[in-house]
Design an enzyme around this catalytic site. Structure first.
Site, PDB file in Angstrom:
ATOM      1  CD  GLU A 109      -1.780  -2.462   1.532  1.00 45.56           C
ATOM      2  OE1 GLU A 109      -0.489  -2.485   1.964  1.00 45.56           O
ATOM      3  OE2 GLU A 109      -2.612  -3.402   1.803  1.00 45.56           O
ATOM      4  NE  ARG A 169      11.682   1.922  -8.631  1.00 48.86           N
ATOM      5  CZ  ARG A 169      12.408   1.526  -9.550  1.00 48.86           C
ATOM      6  NH1 ARG A 169      13.025   0.417  -9.857  1.00 48.86           N
ATOM      7  NH2 ARG A 169      12.376   2.768 -10.380  1.00 48.86           N
ATOM      8  CD  GLU A 181      23.496  -7.692  -3.032  1.00 49.84           C
ATOM      9  OE1 GLU A 181      23.829  -6.691  -3.677  1.00 49.84           O
ATOM     10  OE2 GLU A 181      22.355  -8.087  -2.685  1.00 49.84           O
ATOM     11  CB  CYS A 241      26.563  -4.634  -9.689  1.00 53.43           C
ATOM     12  SG  CYS A 241      25.244  -5.093 -11.018  1.00 53.43           S
ATOM     13  CG  HIS A 281      22.946   2.921 -12.798  1.00 49.23           C
ATOM     14  ND1 HIS A 281      24.160   2.658 -13.017  1.00 49.23           N
ATOM     15  CD2 HIS A 281      22.305   2.123 -12.163  1.00 49.23           C
ATOM     16  CE1 HIS A 281      24.372   1.539 -12.787  1.00 49.23           C
ATOM     17  NE2 HIS A 281      23.301   0.844 -12.067  1.00 49.23           N
TER      18      HIS A 281
HETATM   19  N1  GLN Z   1      23.006  -9.468 -17.681  1.00 45.53           N
HETATM   20  C1  GLN Z   1      22.368  -8.773 -16.762  1.00 45.53           C
HETATM   21  C2  GLN Z   1      21.866  -7.631 -17.573  1.00 45.53           C
HETATM   22  O1  GLN Z   1      22.390  -6.971 -18.364  1.00 45.53           O
HETATM   23  C3  GLN Z   1      23.144  -8.162 -15.678  1.00 45.53           C
HETATM   24  C4  GLN Z   1      22.324  -7.282 -14.615  1.00 45.53           C
HETATM   25  C5  GLN Z   1      23.230  -6.738 -13.413  1.00 45.53           C
HETATM   26  O2  GLN Z   1      24.322  -6.703 -13.448  1.00 45.53           O
HETATM   27  N2  GLN Z   1      22.457  -6.372 -12.274  1.00 45.53           N
HETATM   28  O3  GLN Z   1      20.770  -6.965 -17.049  1.00 45.53           O
HETATM   29 ZN    ZN Z   2      25.562  -4.770 -13.182  1.00 43.01          ZN
END
Ligand code: GLN
Ligand code: ZN
Length: 758
Positions: free
Chosen positions: A17, A516, A606, A644, A695
């Site tokens: 919600e 999110r 992580e 990442c 991004h």
């Molecule tokens: N192969 C995935 C993509 O390109 C890798 C995504 C990620 O690193 N979070 O979406």
């Molecule tokens: Zn990535």
């Protein structure tokens, strides 16, 4: 008598919600008041779910993030937001604000970082030379009053001053501890206010106590809590997420009324803890796992608690290990889940019921022996169920237990062979895997899921997108192509759905950041692969081009770290099962003619435990799992991996041990800071440091990309370098992607000319 409480509760609501209310507010579909009223309803429901506890908890609700709320509580707001006020300011800090015609300025959002080893992101506090603190408790006090109308036993939770400072970022010359005194002063004022409001207990979260902190911080703990203890209010210092080690001595020595310890991640014998704690303090034990979704083993918990309950008497409190923020809200919403599976699960609301049963059992076992017996039966059933255990998986896995997954030859040798096989230019260009997920793609997947279109129709739709994606990449002039991942909704969910051992829920959302949420799959049983997963898609893509197409899959460690993992066997074992299942997919790709295979390990970093030795152990089995997935192919098949953004420097040796032929990493946001590590560590395999930030919608400048690679080439031989964006492109649109990649390919061409000359 034993008391019960929770360190915090999910704030998103049973059916997200909060997300929908916030998004409506951001889109100006509802007013501030309407939004706030909805939030009030969510809080009422949260407190209602806590009705059987001895306290209800206030202060854990947030419109975005509780660390951000702490910055607002003490008025520590970066000066770039000075022109704004109220919720405008709050959400600008949280999410940033684009420049628009009427309102002028653009605002850069606060930086977002993962909260310890969880997948929850907080907004990093900022400290500079102008930083001052000034209490602004109006919102918190309102919520205290709201709660007080329901119940008199109200516990307020606050982020502790030391953890708050520690997690913040500051300009170089600033010593964060110098800010402590003025900050603590405001906590003192706040405590006085809370006292006036009749708050029974204040929980102060200081999770940095489970990490290795320096001596000056330890001393600061002593001074801070000495000051705070002068106020007439009961305080509970809460720690969680790992063992306290030598900080236990510090924690018990601090003046407080109680301490909380995460028993699910504690290695210190409970007796030692009980013996160390003085008789004027209560001990809150986190006995129910706040990070996972399995039912509690009552009998085991009670065997642990009953002896010490006798010693501690009314000084024993029980609670979940940490805030329940990290688990979904309510299992009752899952109407489509198999009843047997459901009986193994407990979400936040169910965990509070468990707490109540444990409390009753400590007081009078007979009163709940039915419930306890029933639970023992469930746990017994789980240990034998054929829905969970697959003997053929267990026997396959045992063959891999002592395998370290090495490839046949060394990287040097493989590289020679692969060069001949692939004949790629210097500075080969590629992408990370996904291409824009357009409306049509999403619609096709949805229609197929809802059975509105049949498999044939669905496949032909997706194939059209793959073909488009291949054509575009050829036009752009990339060297190594991808199929674009149109068939995947999420990189973990997609593979989970195609392997056995995973189950999926309808509403088991967990907050990731702001509005999110993620819905992690549940690894319920032994994992195996019973069919090809990616083969047909990749083969189709390859049939449309003479360039090489990379096969693409999610690695075992990332599958594990982005799922709820079973608790009836070690994580390493579950990871190995996934690794072996994916190894077969990798081999099948190779047999079908795929020459390059990427195994994404986006979440490897992580999942690393907070404490050093545990981290070493984790890295060892995580890396081995990756190698087992990758290691079944011949020398001529090139294995890529992708990771990442995160701080790789401390784990570069482990990354090297993964022995991927090529690793692509996110570096653009850190301005290649990462690459400095290669000065000291000779990384031998190929590497593609992301040259631009996917991004952001901005189209990268050629000169920036070129500079990045030139700087990288100072540390790494140019023959090792690949050129690629820093992550997948699925969140961008085609026009942004095309423009950016055309520039990227141009840069690669210019670099080839320059470096071939020298
Ligand atoms: N192969 C995935 C993509 O390109 C890798 C995504 C990620 O690193 N979070 O979406
Ligand atoms: Zn990535």
């Amino acid at each position: 008598m034993t008391k019960t409480h929770t360190l915090g509760f999910p704030r998103i609501g049973k059916k997200r919600e909060l997300k929908f209310v916030l998004e409506k507010y951001w889109n100006s579909e509802i007013s501030e008041n309407e939004m706030k009223n909805e939030c009030k309803k969510i809080r009422q429901e949260i407190w209602n779910d806590q009705k059987q506890l001895d306290f209800i908890t206030v202060g854990d609700f947030s419109l975005y993030d509780h660390v951000l709320d702490t910055s607002f509580l003490f008025n520590n707001i970066p000066k770039r937001f000075n022109g704004l006020s109220g919720l405008n300011q709050y959400f600008a800090y949280a999410r940033g604000k684009a420049r628009n015609q009427d309102k002028g300025n653009a605002f850069r959002a606060g930086e977002m970082t993962k909260w310890f080893d969880t997948n929850y992101h907080f907004i990093v506090p900022e400290f500079d030379h102008q930083t001052t603190f000034k209490l602004n408790a109006t919102e918190l006090i309102n919520q205290v009053r709201e709660a007080k109308r329901l119940r008199s036993d109200v516990k307020v939770v606050l982020l502790g001053p030391l953890t708050y400072l520690y997690l913040g970022k500051s300009e170089k010359e600033i010593k964060k501890l110098e800010l402590l005194e003025p900050l603590v002063c405001e906590y003192v004022s706040l405590f006085k206010l809370l006292n006036q409001e009749g708050v029974s207990l204040v929980q102060i979260d200081e999770p940095i106590l489970v990490t290795e902190i320096e001596d000056d911080w330890k001393l600061a703990f002593k001074n801070t809590y000495k000051t705070l203890s002068t106020i007439d209010i009961k305080i509970l210092i809460a720690t969680y997420f790992d063992d306290l080690k030598d900080n236990l001595e510090l924690l018990v020595s601090l003046p407080s009324h109680g301490i909380h310890i995460d028993l699910t991640r504690n290695d210190t014998p409970l007796e030692n803890i009980v013996n160390q704690i003085s008789s004027d303090k209560f001990l809150s034990l986190g006995v129910i796992d706040g990070r996972n979704i399995w039912v509690n083993n009552y009998k085991q918990t009670l065997d642990l608690l009953r002896p010490i309950a006798e010693t501690l008497k009314n000084r024993l409190y029980i609670a979940p290990s940490c805030s329940l923020l990290h688990v979904p809200v309510d299992l009752d919403q899952e109407t489509e889940l198999d009843e047997e599976f459901k009986s193994y699960l407990a979400f936040a609301k169910q965990k509070l019921v468990e707490l109540d049963i444990l409390k009753k059992a400590i007081l009078d076992y007979q009163s709940v022996d039915n419930a306890i017996q029933k639970r023992t039966n469930v746990i017994q059933k789980r240990s034998q169920s054929t829905l969970i255990h697959d003997h053929s998986v267990k026997s396959t896995i045992s063959k891999f237990k002592n395998d370290d997954g090495y490839r046949k030859s060394t990287f040097e040798k493989r590289k020679e062979i692969q060069n001949l096989e692939l004949s790629l230019p210097l500075f080969p260009t590629t992408t990370i895997g996904s291409f824009p997920q357009t409306k049509e793609i999403r619609l096709a997947r949805k229609q197929y899921k809802n059975k509105e279109i049949d498999q044939l129709k669905y496949e032909s739709k997706i194939k059209k997108h793959i073909e488009y994606c291949i054509d575009k990449q050829e036009e752009i002039g990339l060297d190594v192509l991808v199929h674009g991942e149109a068939e995947r909704n999420d990189m973990v969910e997609y593979f989970g759905e195609n392997l056995s051992g995973f189950i999926f829920t309808q509403f088991a959302w967990v907050q990731s950041y702001g509005s999110r949420c993620v819905k992690p799959p549940i690894i319920i049983g032994d994992v195996s692969r019973n069919k090809d997963i990616t083969i047909d898609w990749i083969r189709f893509a390859q049939s449309k081009t003479s360039k090489v197409v990379k096969g693409m899959l999610t690695g075992p460690v990332t599958m594990l770290n982005w799922s709820f993992v079973r608790d009836d066997q070690p994580r390493s074992e579950t990871c190995l099962q996934i690794a072996v299942a994916l190894r077969d997919e990798v081999k099948a790709l190779e047999s079908s003619g795929v020459k390059i295979i990427q195994i994404d390990e986006a979440a490897l970093r992580e999942g690393m435990p907070l404490r050093d030795e545990k981290a070493q152990d984790y890295l060892e089995w995580a890396v081995r799992s990756f190698r087992i997935t990758a290691g079944g192919v011949s020398d001529k098949t090139q294995i890529h991996t992708h990771m990442c953004y995160s701080n790789f420097n401390p784990i570069i040796k482990n990354i090297a041990q993964m022995d991927a032929d090529v690793i692509t990493i996110e570096t653009s946001r850190s301005n290649m800071k990462l690459l400095k590590v290669f000065k000291d560590f000779e990384y031998k395999n190929d590497i593609g440091p992301g040259v631009y930030d996917i991004h952001s919608p901005n189209i990268p400048e050629n000169k920036n990309m070129k500079n990045l690679i030139k700087r990288a080439a100072e540390y790494i031989n140019e023959k090792q370098l690949w050129i690629n964006p820093d992550c997948g492109l699925k969140t961008r649109n085609w026009s942004e992607v095309e423009k950016s990649l055309i520039r990227m390919v141009d840069v690669a061409k210019e670099l080839r000319t320059e470096y071939n000359k020298v």
